[in-house]
Design an enzyme around this catalytic site. Structure first.
Site, PDB file in Angstrom:
ATOM      1  N   LYS A 126       0.822  -1.217   0.000  1.00 61.39           N
ATOM      2  CA  LYS A 126       0.000   0.000   0.000  1.00 61.39           C
ATOM      3  C   LYS A 126       0.857   1.268   0.000  1.00 61.39           C
ATOM      4  O   LYS A 126       0.598   2.202  -0.768  1.00 61.39           O
ATOM      5  CB  LYS A 126      -0.931  -0.037   1.215  1.00 61.39           C
ATOM      6  CG  LYS A 126      -1.903   1.121   1.299  1.00 61.39           C
ATOM      7  CD  LYS A 126      -3.044   0.849   2.214  1.00 61.39           C
ATOM      8  CE  LYS A 126      -2.803   0.707   3.664  1.00 61.39           C
ATOM      9  NZ  LYS A 126      -1.757   0.123   4.337  1.00 61.39           N
ATOM     10  N   THR A 173       3.997   1.522  -0.940  1.00 65.00           N
ATOM     11  CA  THR A 173       4.705   1.538  -2.224  1.00 65.00           C
ATOM     12  C   THR A 173       3.812   2.106  -3.319  1.00 65.00           C
ATOM     13  O   THR A 173       4.246   2.912  -4.148  1.00 65.00           O
ATOM     14  CB  THR A 173       5.158   0.105  -2.586  1.00 65.00           C
ATOM     15  OG1 THR A 173       6.008  -0.387  -1.554  1.00 65.00           O
ATOM     16  CG2 THR A 173       5.910   0.086  -3.908  1.00 65.00           C
ATOM     17  N   ARG A 185       2.512   8.442   7.055  1.00 68.91           N
ATOM     18  CA  ARG A 185       2.815   8.312   8.483  1.00 68.91           C
ATOM     19  C   ARG A 185       4.294   7.987   8.677  1.00 68.91           C
ATOM     20  O   ARG A 185       4.968   7.511   7.774  1.00 68.91           O
ATOM     21  CB  ARG A 185       1.982   7.190   9.102  1.00 68.91           C
ATOM     22  CG  ARG A 185       0.497   7.477   9.170  1.00 68.91           C
ATOM     23  CD  ARG A 185      -0.271   6.240   9.603  1.00 68.91           C
ATOM     24  NE  ARG A 185      -0.091   5.155   8.648  1.00 68.91           N
ATOM     25  CZ  ARG A 185      -0.283   3.875   8.926  1.00 68.91           C
ATOM     26  NH1 ARG A 185      -0.631   3.513  10.151  1.00 68.91           N
ATOM     27  NH2 ARG A 185      -0.113   2.949   8.008  1.00 68.91           N
ATOM     28  N   LYS A 218       6.886  -6.691  10.584  1.00 70.81           N
ATOM     29  CA  LYS A 218       6.174  -6.043   9.491  1.00 70.81           C
ATOM     30  C   LYS A 218       7.087  -5.200   8.606  1.00 70.81           C
ATOM     31  O   LYS A 218       6.869  -5.035   7.413  1.00 70.81           O
ATOM     32  CB  LYS A 218       5.044  -5.168  10.052  1.00 70.81           C
ATOM     33  CG  LYS A 218       4.179  -4.528   8.982  1.00 70.81           C
ATOM     34  CD  LYS A 218       3.051  -3.733   9.621  1.00 70.81           C
ATOM     35  CE  LYS A 218       2.186  -3.081   8.554  1.00 70.81           C
ATOM     36  NZ  LYS A 218       2.900  -2.032   7.804  1.00 70.81           N
ATOM     37  N   ALA A 221      -3.400   1.496  12.651  1.00 72.26           N
ATOM     38  CA  ALA A 221      -4.844   1.468  12.401  1.00 72.26           C
ATOM     39  C   ALA A 221      -5.542   0.310  13.099  1.00 72.26           C
ATOM     40  O   ALA A 221      -6.760   0.301  13.192  1.00 72.26           O
ATOM     41  CB  ALA A 221      -5.120   1.403  10.903  1.00 72.26           C
ATOM     42  N   PHE A 237      -3.454  -0.451   7.223  1.00 74.43           N
ATOM     43  CA  PHE A 237      -4.070  -1.769   7.067  1.00 74.43           C
ATOM     44  C   PHE A 237      -5.214  -1.718   6.047  1.00 74.43           C
ATOM     45  O   PHE A 237      -5.183  -0.954   5.102  1.00 74.43           O
ATOM     46  CB  PHE A 237      -4.497  -2.327   8.421  1.00 74.43           C
ATOM     47  CG  PHE A 237      -3.345  -2.607   9.347  1.00 74.43           C
ATOM     48  CD1 PHE A 237      -2.311  -3.443   8.952  1.00 74.43           C
ATOM     49  CD2 PHE A 237      -3.268  -2.025  10.601  1.00 74.43           C
ATOM     50  CE1 PHE A 237      -1.233  -3.699   9.792  1.00 74.43           C
ATOM     51  CE2 PHE A 237      -2.191  -2.279  11.448  1.00 74.43           C
ATOM     52  CZ  PHE A 237      -1.179  -3.118  11.038  1.00 74.43           C
ATOM     53  N   PHE A 292       3.124  -8.769  -8.991  1.00 79.47           N
ATOM     54  CA  PHE A 292       4.304  -9.495  -8.528  1.00 79.47           C
ATOM     55  C   PHE A 292       4.782 -10.432  -9.634  1.00 79.47           C
ATOM     56  O   PHE A 292       3.985 -10.855 -10.482  1.00 79.47           O
ATOM     57  CB  PHE A 292       3.975 -10.287  -7.259  1.00 79.47           C
ATOM     58  CG  PHE A 292       3.943  -9.441  -6.010  1.00 79.47           C
ATOM     59  CD1 PHE A 292       5.028  -9.403  -5.152  1.00 79.47           C
ATOM     60  CD2 PHE A 292       2.825  -8.664  -5.710  1.00 79.47           C
ATOM     61  CE1 PHE A 292       5.004  -8.617  -4.014  1.00 79.47           C
ATOM     62  CE2 PHE A 292       2.794  -7.879  -4.575  1.00 79.47           C
ATOM     63  CZ  PHE A 292       3.888  -7.854  -3.714  1.00 79.47           C
ATOM     64  N   TRP A 318       6.852  -0.804  -7.990  1.00 77.25           N
ATOM     65  CA  TRP A 318       8.000  -1.337  -7.266  1.00 77.25           C
ATOM     66  C   TRP A 318       9.185  -1.485  -8.210  1.00 77.25           C
ATOM     67  O   TRP A 318      10.315  -1.113  -7.869  1.00 77.25           O
ATOM     68  CB  TRP A 318       7.667  -2.701  -6.642  1.00 77.25           C
ATOM     69  CG  TRP A 318       8.723  -3.192  -5.695  1.00 77.25           C
ATOM     70  CD1 TRP A 318       8.749  -3.040  -4.350  1.00 77.25           C
ATOM     71  CD2 TRP A 318       9.944  -3.888  -6.041  1.00 77.25           C
ATOM     72  NE1 TRP A 318       9.892  -3.592  -3.817  1.00 77.25           N
ATOM     73  CE2 TRP A 318      10.641  -4.119  -4.835  1.00 77.25           C
ATOM     74  CE3 TRP A 318      10.504  -4.328  -7.236  1.00 77.25           C
ATOM     75  CZ2 TRP A 318      11.878  -4.772  -4.797  1.00 77.25           C
ATOM     76  CZ3 TRP A 318      11.740  -4.983  -7.201  1.00 77.25           C
ATOM     77  CH2 TRP A 318      12.410  -5.208  -5.991  1.00 77.25           C
TER      78      TRP A 318
END
Length: 552
Positions: A67, A69, A90, A101, A269, A297, A378, A406
């Site tokens: 998210k 990225t 954030r 994470k 979150a 999230f 991906f 990415w």
């Protein structure tokens, strides 16, 4: 293949003054923190507001969805299209960075830099929040030790200490041991810094004086007859605000492609309201035609709180929403395990698709926002899977775009940027999930039924008692902040996909009077996480030149 940190370390950064100039920030507003970071004073910045774009996601999985990225790549793509774009993010917490994470600086060629600084100490905001939190804790225990003029009941103190690290051993502690000189013994505990109410206060305050007033309203505990005692009663709020004087100013950095980024505040979150600061978002809107922000999230957590708490309190209105999904995450929700996700599985993809659809319908039908689904591609994704996912979305009236930010940076997000620009011009029927004047239980049931698609909420006996007290104290109509697992629409992390026939169990209610909302703790959610068996910290190191490795 280069790692994220290797890509970031090879990036050619511009001096932060050039980034500020590019963003239209006057020199008087810029306070450099080294060559590539700066604090920005919003009072020197003016301008008309741009369009606000919310990036959110499907229910998270251990495979990761990308998210942040996507958020960064979208901002870079908008810049490539000649738009004045700014991202508002954030700050990362050290807990996830050293845990499991990871940080919150993006990945690949879609990153904010200097990545190591941002993911570690940055400009010291989290340290200032922790200091202010623990100053208040120290003044509480000192007040009791010095005679307890306010009559605080040691068994009814609700204010905890905090540290920005995952440390399960600190969830419950006993303090004041060792005799009278060391204070009054009592049970206490720690929250992670991002769960501190001071983090929420900083992220929702409009300016320094509003911050100071909100700090004063924080309830630290109760007397024997249930009268609340506040930070203002302890005369602590002025010193706390002094500690946060610099922390309240947003931080300016850049993407690898030199797009301006404001990074400020970092509540999770799942246990807090999950958005960057109101001050940073409003500043970004003065600087950019398009502001891309994210909420933590999945959309059931971050997006709901972004709208029902942050937007409600600040007057912010998003123009469009971006829902991030991946083929492998949907296959996980369709029943596959993490180590199987690189294998093509059409049946699992179809079975997992309803998770995406539920989040999209919430954004479109509950909150009234135009929405696009971005498929974060991906290498293991097959053309068959991607085509099927596009068809599934189209059959439900959902626009889809493939993102390759990415691997390609802003170039990989051009199609997404064009779609977002078009979405921002569509009719916007933005609305909240519940009305402001509804009672707490009605608000919680609205979130549970409309967003989680539960059968409603169930209160434990303890939560019911707290609900009665909150109403007596005049907090019965505040917005609600549901602390819930991020891994499921339900309060059970094992229920993937789109569970049904469940209720949300509210085991505890806690008022955040300074922030201005009521926290509902559900299921087994913790406000102090623990480290995994093999924390990421084991692979992080530094060489004789000060170069960090293993961060990602």
């Amino acid at each position: 293949m280069l790692t994220d940190i290797q890509i970031a370390q090879r990036a050619a950064l511009l001096p932060i003054g050039e980034i500020a100039e590019k963003a239209g920030i006057p020199a008087d507003a810029v306070e450099p923190y080294g060559r590539y970071k700066a604090k920005i004073d919003p009072k020197y910045v003016s301008g008309s507001d741009g369009k606000l774009i919310l990036v959110t996601a499907i229910t998270p999985t251990p495979a990761g969805e990308g998210k942040t990225t996507t958020t960064i790549g979208l901002a870079d793509a908008l810049s490539r299209l000649g738009k004045r774009a700014v991202a508002a993010l954030r700050e990362p917490s050290l807990g996830p960075v050293f845990g499991i994470k990871g940080g919150a600086a993006g990945g690949g060629y879609s990153q904010v830099v200097p990545m190591e600084d941002i993911n570690l100490h940055f400009t010291g905001d989290f340290h200032a929040i922790g200091a202010a939190n623990n100053l208040l804790a120290a003044m509480i225990d000192n007040h009791i030790h010095q005679g307890n003029e306010l009559g605080l009941d040691p068994e009814k103190i609700v204010w905890k200490r905090c540290v920005d690290m995952n440390d399960r051993a600190l969830r419950k502690v006993t303090i004041g041991l060792g005799g009278k000189a060391n204070g009054v013994p009592r049970e206490d505990g720690y929250d992670i810094t991002v769960a501190s109410e001071i983090m929420a206060v900083l992220c929702l305050a409009s300016d320094l004086m509003d911050l100071r007033e909100r700090l004063g309203r924080i309830i630290v505990g109760y007397t024997a007859d249930d009268r609340p005692v506040t930070a203002k009663d302890l005369k602590a709020h002025g010193a706390m605000a002094a500690l946060l004087r610099d922390a309240i100013r947003p931080n300016l950095v850049q993407t690898i492609e030199h797009t301006p980024v404001l990074i400020h505040g970092g509540p999770f979150a799942n246990i807090a309201h999950g958005c960057n600061s109101v001050i940073a978002t409003k500043l970004a809107l003065k600087l950019g035609d398009y502001v891309v922000t994210e909420a933590g999230f999945g959309a059931d957590l971050g997006a709901e709180k972004f709208i029902d708490i942050k937007c409600r309190m600040s007057g912010l209105r998003p123009s469009a929403a971006v829902l991030v999904a991946t083929v492998r995450a949907l296959k996980y929700h369709g029943g596959m395990e993490k180590d199987e996700l690189t294998t093509e599985n059409i049946a699992a993809l179809i079975a997992g698709f309803p998770n995406l659809l539920r989040h999209a319908d919430n954004l479109r039908k509950v909150f009234g926002l135009p929405c696009v689904v971005v498929i974060n591609r991906f290498p293991s994704d097959t053309e068959t899977e991607l085509s099927l996912l596009h068809e599934l979305c189209a059959s439900h009236g959902l626009e889809t775009v493939i993102s390759e930010v990415w691997a390609k940076g802003g170039e990989g997000g051009l199609a997404l940027a064009e779609q977002v620009i078009a979405l921002c011009e569509q009719p916007n029927r933005f609305r909240f999930c519940y009305s402001s004047d509804a009672p707490i239980e009605e608000k919680l049931n609205a979130v549970a039924r409309k967003i989680y698609h539960a059968d409603g909420v169930v209160f434990t006996d303890g939560a019911l008692e707290e609900l009665k007290r909150l109403k007596v104290l005049g907090f019965g109509n505040l917005p609600v902040c549901v602390a819930k697992t991020q891994y499921s629409f339900s309060d059970d992390p094992k229920k993937r996909g789109v569970p049904s026939g469940f209720r949300i169990t509210v085991r505890k209610l806690r008022v955040a009077a300074g922030a201005g909302f009521v926290i509902a703790l559900t299921g087994s959610i913790m406000t102090m996480p623990g480290l995994p068996k093999h924390p990421a910290a084991e692979g992080i190191d530094v060489d004789e030149n000060g170069s960090i490795s293993g961060l990602f």
